[in-house]
Design a protein around this motif. Structure first.
Motif, PDB file in Angstrom:
ATOM      1  N   PHE A  30     -10.912 -24.755 -14.281  1.00  0.00           N
ATOM      2  CA  PHE A  30     -10.194 -23.518 -13.997  1.00  0.00           C
ATOM      3  C   PHE A  30      -8.891 -23.812 -13.254  1.00  0.00           C
ATOM      4  O   PHE A  30      -7.849 -23.259 -13.579  1.00  0.00           O
ATOM      5  CB  PHE A  30     -11.071 -22.570 -13.162  1.00  0.00           C
ATOM      6  N   GLN A  31      -8.944 -24.706 -12.273  1.00  0.00           N
ATOM      7  CA  GLN A  31      -7.736 -25.077 -11.533  1.00  0.00           C
ATOM      8  C   GLN A  31      -6.697 -25.700 -12.460  1.00  0.00           C
ATOM      9  O   GLN A  31      -5.510 -25.407 -12.340  1.00  0.00           O
ATOM     10  CB  GLN A  31      -8.071 -26.055 -10.408  1.00  0.00           C
ATOM     11  N   GLU A  32      -7.139 -26.549 -13.387  1.00  0.00           N
ATOM     12  CA  GLU A  32      -6.210 -27.181 -14.328  1.00  0.00           C
ATOM     13  C   GLU A  32      -5.556 -26.140 -15.229  1.00  0.00           C
ATOM     14  O   GLU A  32      -4.353 -26.173 -15.464  1.00  0.00           O
ATOM     15  CB  GLU A  32      -6.943 -28.227 -15.172  1.00  0.00           C
ATOM     16  N   VAL A  33      -6.339 -25.184 -15.708  1.00  0.00           N
ATOM     17  CA  VAL A  33      -5.797 -24.120 -16.554  1.00  0.00           C
ATOM     18  C   VAL A  33      -4.802 -23.280 -15.761  1.00  0.00           C
ATOM     19  O   VAL A  33      -3.721 -22.940 -16.255  1.00  0.00           O
ATOM     20  CB  VAL A  33      -6.938 -23.244 -17.122  1.00  0.00           C
ATOM     21  N   MET A  34      -5.155 -22.944 -14.526  1.00  0.00           N
ATOM     22  CA  MET A  34      -4.261 -22.126 -13.698  1.00  0.00           C
ATOM     23  C   MET A  34      -2.963 -22.871 -13.396  1.00  0.00           C
ATOM     24  O   MET A  34      -1.889 -22.281 -13.375  1.00  0.00           O
ATOM     25  CB  MET A  34      -4.940 -21.708 -12.387  1.00  0.00           C
ATOM     26  N   PHE A  35      -3.031 -24.190 -13.199  1.00  0.00           N
ATOM     27  CA  PHE A  35      -1.841 -24.980 -12.949  1.00  0.00           C
ATOM     28  C   PHE A  35      -0.918 -24.926 -14.163  1.00  0.00           C
ATOM     29  O   PHE A  35       0.279 -24.726 -14.036  1.00  0.00           O
ATOM     30  CB  PHE A  35      -2.214 -26.427 -12.623  1.00  0.00           C
ATOM     31  N   LEU A  36      -1.504 -25.098 -15.368  1.00  0.00           N
ATOM     32  CA  LEU A  36      -0.703 -25.027 -16.597  1.00  0.00           C
ATOM     33  C   LEU A  36      -0.122 -23.636 -16.771  1.00  0.00           C
ATOM     34  O   LEU A  36       1.038 -23.473 -17.112  1.00  0.00           O
ATOM     35  CB  LEU A  36      -1.557 -25.401 -17.811  1.00  0.00           C
ATOM     36  N   TRP A  37      -0.942 -22.609 -16.517  1.00  0.00           N
ATOM     37  CA  TRP A  37      -0.483 -21.225 -16.665  1.00  0.00           C
ATOM     38  C   TRP A  37       0.632 -20.928 -15.680  1.00  0.00           C
ATOM     39  O   TRP A  37       1.625 -20.304 -16.035  1.00  0.00           O
ATOM     40  CB  TRP A  37      -1.658 -20.276 -16.473  1.00  0.00           C
ATOM     41  N   LYS A  38       0.481 -21.409 -14.450  1.00  0.00           N
ATOM     42  CA  LYS A  38       1.519 -21.222 -13.431  1.00  0.00           C
ATOM     43  C   LYS A  38       2.828 -21.859 -13.898  1.00  0.00           C
ATOM     44  O   LYS A  38       3.890 -21.262 -13.801  1.00  0.00           O
ATOM     45  CB  LYS A  38       1.065 -21.838 -12.108  1.00  0.00           C
ATOM     46  N   GLY A  39       2.753 -23.056 -14.451  1.00  0.00           N
ATOM     47  CA  GLY A  39       3.947 -23.736 -14.953  1.00  0.00           C
ATOM     48  C   GLY A  39       4.599 -22.960 -16.076  1.00  0.00           C
ATOM     49  O   GLY A  39       5.824 -22.827 -16.125  1.00  0.00           O
ATOM     50  N   GLN A  40       3.772 -22.403 -16.971  1.00  0.00           N
ATOM     51  CA  GLN A  40       4.317 -21.607 -18.073  1.00  0.00           C
ATOM     52  C   GLN A  40       4.988 -20.344 -17.546  1.00  0.00           C
ATOM     53  O   GLN A  40       6.016 -19.922 -18.063  1.00  0.00           O
ATOM     54  CB  GLN A  40       3.216 -21.252 -19.068  1.00  0.00           C
ATOM     55  N   GLN A  41       4.404 -19.733 -16.514  1.00  0.00           N
ATOM     56  CA  GLN A  41       4.987 -18.521 -15.951  1.00  0.00           C
ATOM     57  C   GLN A  41       6.334 -18.818 -15.295  1.00  0.00           C
ATOM     58  O   GLN A  41       7.267 -18.032 -15.400  1.00  0.00           O
ATOM     59  CB  GLN A  41       4.032 -17.872 -14.936  1.00  0.00           C
ATOM     60  N   ILE A  42       6.454 -19.957 -14.636  1.00  0.00           N
ATOM     61  CA  ILE A  42       7.724 -20.325 -14.004  1.00  0.00           C
ATOM     62  C   ILE A  42       8.777 -20.576 -15.070  1.00  0.00           C
ATOM     63  O   ILE A  42       9.921 -20.138 -14.937  1.00  0.00           O
ATOM     64  CB  ILE A  42       7.537 -21.537 -13.067  1.00  0.00           C
ATOM     65  N   ILE A  43       8.386 -21.240 -16.165  1.00  0.00           N
ATOM     66  CA  ILE A  43       9.327 -21.458 -17.268  1.00  0.00           C
ATOM     67  C   ILE A  43       9.751 -20.118 -17.852  1.00  0.00           C
ATOM     68  O   ILE A  43      10.931 -19.867 -18.074  1.00  0.00           O
ATOM     69  CB  ILE A  43       8.697 -22.365 -18.350  1.00  0.00           C
ATOM     70  N   SER A  44       8.781 -19.232 -18.074  1.00  0.00           N
ATOM     71  CA  SER A  44       9.077 -17.903 -18.609  1.00  0.00           C
ATOM     72  C   SER A  44       9.986 -17.135 -17.655  1.00  0.00           C
ATOM     73  O   SER A  44      10.918 -16.466 -18.085  1.00  0.00           O
ATOM     74  CB  SER A  44       7.773 -17.123 -18.825  1.00  0.00           C
ATOM     75  N   PHE A  45       9.718 -17.254 -16.364  1.00  0.00           N
ATOM     76  CA  PHE A  45      10.521 -16.588 -15.341  1.00  0.00           C
ATOM     77  C   PHE A  45      11.983 -17.050 -15.439  1.00  0.00           C
ATOM     78  O   PHE A  45      12.899 -16.243 -15.476  1.00  0.00           O
ATOM     79  CB  PHE A  45       9.934 -16.909 -13.960  1.00  0.00           C
ATOM     80  N   ASN A  46      12.182 -18.347 -15.539  1.00  0.00           N
ATOM     81  CA  ASN A  46      13.541 -18.890 -15.616  1.00  0.00           C
ATOM     82  C   ASN A  46      14.230 -18.515 -16.923  1.00  0.00           C
ATOM     83  O   ASN A  46      15.390 -18.113 -16.923  1.00  0.00           O
ATOM     84  CB  ASN A  46      13.520 -20.412 -15.447  1.00  0.00           C
ATOM     85  N   GLN A  47      13.524 -18.638 -18.045  1.00  0.00           N
ATOM     86  CA  GLN A  47      14.109 -18.316 -19.346  1.00  0.00           C
ATOM     87  C   GLN A  47      14.450 -16.833 -19.452  1.00  0.00           C
ATOM     88  O   GLN A  47      15.542 -16.474 -19.892  1.00  0.00           O
ATOM     89  CB  GLN A  47      13.145 -18.702 -20.477  1.00  0.00           C
ATOM     90  N   ARG A  48      13.502 -15.998 -19.072  1.00  0.00           N
ATOM     91  CA  ARG A  48      13.738 -14.548 -19.159  1.00  0.00           C
ATOM     92  C   ARG A  48      14.810 -14.110 -18.168  1.00  0.00           C
ATOM     93  O   ARG A  48      15.611 -13.227 -18.464  1.00  0.00           O
ATOM     94  CB  ARG A  48      12.442 -13.771 -18.955  1.00  0.00           C
TER      95      ARG A  48
END
Length: 127
Positions: A30-48
């Protein structure tokens, strides 16, 4: 304590240890998935975020009308369309894509704040 009771007690203890190990494994996954999801959200945050800034910096609506000549709802819709890459008629995503960009930016920003608050609590030791 008789032999059967001791045997049952040992089984319960073994099952508890096994469950604990499984829970730790699940927690780690779960922690590994959340880490990946967090990274994707930061990328999405920057791109958007960049997409929104670029759209708001456009000086004309997709109709060619200068933004400073538009007011109220017409201006807001033209800005939203610009954020979406321009009108659908000109090959962009239109207002739909602009709204999607705003929503994803807001979601990613919320995740970023929650993660930041969670990390501060870990560091300070507070719950």
């Amino acid at each position: 304590m008789n032999h059967t009771a001791q045997k049952n007690r040992g089984c319960v203890l073994w099952e508890s240890c096994h469950c604990f190990k499984e829970n730790r494994k699940i927690h780690k996954q779960f922690q590994e998935v959340m880490f990946l999801w967090k990274g994707q959200q930061i990328i999405s945050f920057n791109q958007r975020g960049k997409q929104i800034v670029d759209g708001l910096n456009k000086t004309t609506a997709s109709t060619g009308t200068p933004m400073d000549k538009l007011h109220g709802g017409a201006k807001r819709m033209a800005q939203m369309s610009n954020i979406g890459g321009g009108s659908k008629a000109t090959g962009g995503g239109g207002v739909d894509e602009g709204m999607k960009a705003m929503l994803q930016y807001t979601q990613a920003n919320t995740v970023k704040k929650m993660v930041s608050q969670g990390e501060k609590k870990k560091i300070s030791g507070k719950k």
